[in-house]
Write an enzyme that holds these catalytic residues in place. Structure first.
Site, PDB file in Angstrom:
ATOM      1  N   GLU A 293      10.994   5.737  -8.762  1.00 26.47           N
ATOM      2  CA  GLU A 293      12.161   4.968  -8.353  1.00 26.47           C
ATOM      3  C   GLU A 293      13.103   5.837  -7.537  1.00 26.47           C
ATOM      4  OE1 GLU A 293      13.874   2.777 -11.580  1.00 26.47           O
ATOM      5  OE2 GLU A 293      11.878   2.217 -12.246  1.00 26.47           O
TER       6      GLU A 293
ATOM      7  N   GLU B 193       0.082   2.268 -10.089  1.00 27.11           N
ATOM      8  CA  GLU B 193       1.149   2.613  -9.153  1.00 27.11           C
ATOM      9  C   GLU B 193       1.741   3.966  -9.536  1.00 27.11           C
ATOM     10  OE1 GLU B 193       1.960   0.773  -6.327  1.00 27.11           O
ATOM     11  OE2 GLU B 193       2.556   2.862  -6.231  1.00 27.11           O
TER      12      GLU B 193
ATOM     13  N   THR C 242       6.940  -1.619 -24.628  1.00 30.86           N
ATOM     14  CA  THR C 242       6.432  -1.131 -25.904  1.00 30.86           C
ATOM     15  C   THR C 242       6.635  -2.231 -26.948  1.00 30.86           C
ATOM     16  OG1 THR C 242       7.049   1.101 -25.257  1.00 30.86           O
ATOM     17  CG2 THR C 242       6.652   0.730 -27.603  1.00 30.86           C
TER      18      THR C 242
ATOM     19  N   LYS D 290      -3.452   7.023 -14.899  1.00 26.96           N
ATOM     20  CA  LYS D 290      -2.034   6.689 -14.745  1.00 26.96           C
ATOM     21  C   LYS D 290      -1.230   7.209 -15.935  1.00 26.96           C
ATOM     22  CE  LYS D 290       1.836   4.944 -13.890  1.00 26.96           C
ATOM     23  NZ  LYS D 290       2.621   4.152 -12.999  1.00 26.96           N
TER      24      LYS D 290
ATOM     25  N   CYS E 157       8.881   4.551 -17.529  1.00 30.32           N
ATOM     26  CA  CYS E 157       7.469   4.919 -17.660  1.00 30.32           C
ATOM     27  C   CYS E 157       7.162   6.062 -18.620  1.00 30.32           C
ATOM     28  CB  CYS E 157       6.915   5.290 -16.295  1.00 30.32           C
ATOM     29  SG  CYS E 157       6.720   3.860 -15.236  1.00 30.32           S
TER      30      CYS E 157
ATOM     31  N   GLY F  64       4.546 -11.180 -10.706  1.00 33.19           N
ATOM     32  CA  GLY F  64       5.562 -10.221 -11.158  1.00 33.19           C
ATOM     33  C   GLY F  64       6.292  -9.633  -9.963  1.00 33.19           C
TER      34      GLY F  64
ATOM     35  N   ALA G  90      -1.141  11.065 -15.753  1.00 33.58           N
ATOM     36  CA  ALA G  90      -0.245  11.607 -14.717  1.00 33.58           C
ATOM     37  C   ALA G  90       1.190  11.604 -15.229  1.00 33.58           C
ATOM     38  CB  ALA G  90      -0.360  10.778 -13.436  1.00 33.58           C
ATOM     39  N   ASN G  91       1.615  10.495 -15.814  1.00 32.32           N
ATOM     40  CA  ASN G  91       2.990  10.449 -16.322  1.00 32.32           C
ATOM     41  C   ASN G  91       3.183  11.399 -17.496  1.00 32.32           C
ATOM     42  OD1 ASN G  91       4.198   8.796 -14.477  1.00 32.32           O
ATOM     43  ND2 ASN G  91       3.814   6.905 -15.610  1.00 32.32           N
TER      44      ASN G  91
ATOM     45  N   GLY H   4       6.007  -4.632  -8.458  1.00 31.64           N
ATOM     46  CA  GLY H   4       5.430  -5.672  -7.604  1.00 31.64           C
ATOM     47  C   GLY H   4       6.201  -5.883  -6.310  1.00 31.64           C
TER      48      GLY H   4
HETATM   49  C1  UDX Z   1       7.781   8.305 -12.807  1.00 31.96           C
HETATM   50  C2  UDX Z   1       6.650   8.999 -12.035  1.00 31.96           C
HETATM   51  O1  UDX Z   1       7.200  10.076 -11.255  1.00 31.96           O
HETATM   52  C3  UDX Z   1       5.937   7.999 -11.143  1.00 31.96           C
HETATM   53  O2  UDX Z   1       4.836   8.603 -10.504  1.00 31.96           O
HETATM   54  C4  UDX Z   1       5.450   6.829 -11.997  1.00 31.96           C
HETATM   55  O3  UDX Z   1       4.819   5.841 -11.197  1.00 31.96           O
HETATM   56  C5  UDX Z   1       6.612   6.208 -12.752  1.00 31.96           C
HETATM   57  O4  UDX Z   1       7.277   7.210 -13.533  1.00 31.96           O
HETATM   58  P1  UDX Z   1      10.259   7.571 -12.274  1.00 31.96           P
HETATM   59  O5  UDX Z   1      10.340   7.146 -13.689  1.00 31.96           O
HETATM   60  O6  UDX Z   1      10.756   6.650 -11.224  1.00 31.96           O
HETATM   61  O7  UDX Z   1       8.751   7.905 -11.869  1.00 31.96           O
HETATM   62  O8  UDX Z   1      11.119   8.898 -12.110  1.00 31.96           O
HETATM   63  P2  UDX Z   1      10.857  10.457 -11.988  1.00 31.96           P
HETATM   64  O9  UDX Z   1      11.404  10.917 -10.702  1.00 31.96           O
HETATM   65  O10 UDX Z   1       9.482  10.839 -12.306  1.00 31.96           O
HETATM   66  O11 UDX Z   1      11.854  11.012 -13.096  1.00 31.96           O
HETATM   67  C6  UDX Z   1      11.705  10.674 -14.466  1.00 31.96           C
HETATM   68  C7  UDX Z   1      12.783  11.316 -15.307  1.00 31.96           C
HETATM   69  O12 UDX Z   1      12.584  12.714 -15.391  1.00 31.96           O
HETATM   70  C8  UDX Z   1      14.201  11.128 -14.746  1.00 31.96           C
HETATM   71  O13 UDX Z   1      15.093  10.851 -15.805  1.00 31.96           O
HETATM   72  C9  UDX Z   1      14.500  12.459 -14.106  1.00 31.96           C
HETATM   73  O14 UDX Z   1      15.879  12.730 -14.052  1.00 31.96           O
HETATM   74  C10 UDX Z   1      13.774  13.402 -15.054  1.00 31.96           C
HETATM   75  N1  UDX Z   1      13.401  14.695 -14.428  1.00 31.96           N
HETATM   76  C11 UDX Z   1      12.494  14.724 -13.411  1.00 31.96           C
HETATM   77  C12 UDX Z   1      13.953  15.877 -14.891  1.00 31.96           C
HETATM   78  O15 UDX Z   1      14.783  15.867 -15.818  1.00 31.96           O
HETATM   79  N2  UDX Z   1      13.577  17.059 -14.314  1.00 31.96           N
HETATM   80  C13 UDX Z   1      12.675  17.120 -13.297  1.00 31.96           C
HETATM   81  O16 UDX Z   1      12.379  18.229 -12.829  1.00 31.96           O
HETATM   82  C14 UDX Z   1      12.116  15.912 -12.824  1.00 31.96           C
HETATM   83  P1  ADP Z   2       7.826  -3.415 -13.593  1.00 30.89           P
HETATM   84  O1  ADP Z   2       8.764  -2.236 -13.658  1.00 30.89           O
HETATM   85  O2  ADP Z   2       6.496  -3.150 -14.245  1.00 30.89           O
HETATM   86  O3  ADP Z   2       7.683  -3.991 -12.221  1.00 30.89           O
HETATM   87  P2  ADP Z   2       9.687  -5.538 -14.297  1.00 30.89           P
HETATM   88  O4  ADP Z   2      10.167  -5.909 -15.662  1.00 30.89           O
HETATM   89  O5  ADP Z   2      10.647  -4.978 -13.305  1.00 30.89           O
HETATM   90  O6  ADP Z   2       8.463  -4.535 -14.531  1.00 30.89           O
HETATM   91  O7  ADP Z   2       8.989  -6.802 -13.604  1.00 30.89           O
HETATM   92  C1  ADP Z   2       8.019  -7.591 -14.191  1.00 30.89           C
HETATM   93  C2  ADP Z   2       8.226  -9.043 -13.741  1.00 30.89           C
HETATM   94  O8  ADP Z   2       7.108  -9.834 -14.162  1.00 30.89           O
HETATM   95  C3  ADP Z   2       9.470  -9.724 -14.294  1.00 30.89           C
HETATM   96  O9  ADP Z   2      10.299 -10.148 -13.229  1.00 30.89           O
HETATM   97  C4  ADP Z   2       8.913 -10.932 -15.096  1.00 30.89           C
HETATM   98  O10 ADP Z   2       9.732 -12.082 -14.978  1.00 30.89           O
HETATM   99  C5  ADP Z   2       7.571 -11.158 -14.432  1.00 30.89           C
HETATM  100  N1  ADP Z   2       6.602 -11.866 -15.275  1.00 30.89           N
HETATM  101  C6  ADP Z   2       6.222 -11.582 -16.542  1.00 30.89           C
HETATM  102  N2  ADP Z   2       5.260 -12.449 -16.959  1.00 30.89           N
HETATM  103  C7  ADP Z   2       5.021 -13.307 -15.933  1.00 30.89           C
HETATM  104  C8  ADP Z   2       4.139 -14.430 -15.727  1.00 30.89           C
HETATM  105  N3  ADP Z   2       3.281 -14.842 -16.677  1.00 30.89           N
HETATM  106  N4  ADP Z   2       4.181 -15.074 -14.534  1.00 30.89           N
HETATM  107  C9  ADP Z   2       5.042 -14.673 -13.564  1.00 30.89           C
HETATM  108  N5  ADP Z   2       5.883 -13.622 -13.702  1.00 30.89           N
HETATM  109  C10 ADP Z   2       5.891 -12.944 -14.856  1.00 30.89           C
END
Ligand code: UDX
Ligand code: ADP
Length: 459
Positions: free
Chosen positions: A166, A162, A95, A217, A273, A10, A220-221, A15
């Site tokens: 982002e 993880e 989902t 995990k 997430c 992945g 935490a989210n 990844g």
């Molecule tokens: C999240 C978790 O932070 C991270 O630890 C996990 O691994 C993946 O999910 P991410 O989805 O990249 O990370 O973004 P994050 O910065 O957490 O923001 C999520 C959403 O909440 C965004 O839409 C952001 O704009 C919103 N947000 C965040 C708010 O509206 N208010 C805040 O105070 C913080």
């Molecule tokens: P994440 O945010 O969890 O990293 P993504 O959708 O960005 O999720 O990435 C997941 C990746 O895993 C995709 O690029 C998809 O093509 C790859 N993938 C899914 N199933 C397999 C598999 N069986 N072998 C190799 N790659 C795979």
């Protein structure tokens, strides 16, 4: 047990960056990232580092340093599985869109396919690491598939969720609050600890049992999302009482028990997430008949949906109860700044609501291409692709987006929006000129001073 070769299945948002940093910090370990998606692998291998498939500040530097040295991207999944001592599974777990648990449970078909492929190909003992976010007790299913291969290979399963966010993935990876490793076999755990110890202080590497790690995990989210929903619920109360949500956030955030982070009111959280993980938590709680627990966490999502609808309805109400045929500019489409990711972005749902009322939406986002915006809208299935293209225009120049519109809605907190020439923009807009700030980005007194009617969440 010293790890020499790592494979990651992945090459996505998780990844790609994670393996790039592991390779950067462990020059003696060969790291191969594989994916079925050829275009994605080609982009990871592109000589032009600005073409990497994931946009993250600093990632180009990390990939530039390690790629070709001990970091490789490939589509040859079998070869990479065969060679590795340690295999990370980092595939998508969307989902479910069908069957039992539809709309809530994680779809584990990609994980299962990986496990079956590993089972079919492996000829030597392997440590298999769950990197994707998974429902608690997924490792059990993995183990069952891997242990029944009958070819005498031993597999140890670890959970290593993880926590990177982002937009800050590289700094989060370089300097993590903690690394979590769950497992049963002490040697396997130690092998992964050593990989991280190359740059993470030992006291920040936590080890737990498998189920605690998997569940942590999700939790935490859920806690982070809950904070956003909590402050967003208060934003609505602020709007009717005259309190200001930023002032409330600041006042409560100074309490060290509460803390200041994740208290920024917004048009609603998005991202791949938060919603998915909470739905998963809710589903798991329901499946154990824990109704009160499930209802409690589900409320975080319900409030988030309410916040997006409320934002759209306020636009409609303020524009004299009709947006039919009116032009509304959207600044931002990504779910937060510094990313091109639009998954579950609030902008999609706000747009959908306004389009239901036959508004024309003109979108500008510095990082999100037009095809993605149309794909997001088409995916909802609310109206035909032709209809989405008739009502929504995507432009590359913010001033073009804003020219002549009835209202501007700020959906993503991109820094550049602050520095636009709002005086010049005002001249081209319809009067009265409305700004709906879903991110509390602009300065109220400055914007009102220019003659705009300014609405911000929670004020
Ligand atoms: C999240 C978790 O932070 C991270 O630890 C996990 O691994 C993946 O999910 P991410 O989805 O990249 O990370 O973004 P994050 O910065 O957490 O923001 C999520 C959403 O909440 C965004 O839409 C952001 O704009 C919103 N947000 C965040 C708010 O509206 N208010 C805040 O105070 C913080
Ligand atoms: P994440 O945010 O969890 O990293 P993504 O959708 O960005 O999720 O990435 C997941 C990746 O895993 C995709 O690029 C998809 O093509 C790859 N993938 C899914 N199933 C397999 C598999 N069986 N072998 C190799 N790659 C795979």
């Amino acid at each position: 047990m010293q790890i020499k070769k790592i494979t990651c299945i992945g090459a996505g948002y998780v990844g790609g960056p994670t393996m790039s940093v592991i390779a950067q910090k462990n020059p003696n370990v060969q790291v191969t990232v594989v994916d079925l998606n050829e275009a994605r692998i080609a982009a990871w291998n592109d000589a032009d580092l600005s073409k990497l498939p994931v946009y993250e500040p600093g990632l180009d530097g990390v990939v530039g340093e390690a790629r070709g040295r001990n970091l490789f991207f490939s589509t040859d999944v079998d070869k990479a599985i065969h060679e590795a001592d340690m295999i990370f599974i980092s595939v998508n777990t969307p989902t479910k869109t069908y069957g039992k648990g539809k709309g809530q449970a994680a779809d584990l078909k990609f994980i299962e396919l990986c496990a079956r492929q590993i089972a079919a190909v492996a000829k030597s003992d392997k440590i298999v690491v769950e990197k994707s976010t998974l429902p608690v007790r997924t490792a059990e299913a993995l183990k069952s598939i891997l242990d029944n291969t009958g070819n005498g290979v031993n597999f140890h399963i670890l959970s290593n969720p993880e926590f990177l966010a982002e937009g800050t993935a590289v700094t989060d990876l370089h300097n993590p609050d903690r690394v979590l490793i769950g497992g049963e076999d002490a040697d396997a755990i130690e092998a992964l600890v050593q990989v991280y110890e190359a740059w993470v202080p030992r006291d920040r590497i936590l080890t737990t049992n498998l189920w605690s790690s998997e569940l942590s995990k999700l939790v935490a989210n859920a806690f982070l999302a809950q904070r956003v929903s909590s402050i967003n619920s208060i934003s609505e109360l602020c709007e009717v009482t005259g309190a200001n949500v930023d002032e409330v956030s600041r006042a409560i955030g100074y309490d060290s028990r509460i803390g200041a982070k994740f208290l920024k009111a917004s048009v609603g959280f998005g991202g791949s997430c938060f919603q998915k993980d909470i739905l998963n938590l809710v589903y798991i709680a329901r499946s154990y008949n824990l109704k009160a627990v499930a209802d409690y966490w589900e409320q975080v999502i319900i409030l988030n949906d309410h916040q997006k609808v409320r934002f759209a309805e306020n636009i409609i109400k303020t524009l004299y109860n009709t947006v039919n045929g009116k032009n509304i500019a959207f600044l931002g489409w990504a779910f937060k700044k510094d990313t091109n990711d639009t998954r579950e972005s609030a902008a999609i749902y706000v747009a959908d609501h306004l389009l239901d009322e036959e508004a024309n939406v003109i979108v500008y986002d510095p990082k999100v291409p037009a095809e993605q915006i149309y794909r997001d809208l088409d995916y909802l299935g609310t109206r035909s692709p032709e209809e989405n293209r008739r009502l929504v225009k995507v432009v590359n120049d913010p001033y073009e987006a804003l020219a002549g519109v009835h209202a501007v809605a700020i959906l993503t907190e991109w820094e550049e929006f602050k520095s636009y020439d709002w005086e010049k923009i005002k001249e081209t807009m319809k009067k009265p000129s409305f700004v709906f700030d879903g991110r509390k980005l602009l300065n109220r007194s400055k914007i009102e001073g220019l003659g705009y009617v300014y609405y911000a969440i929670g004020e």
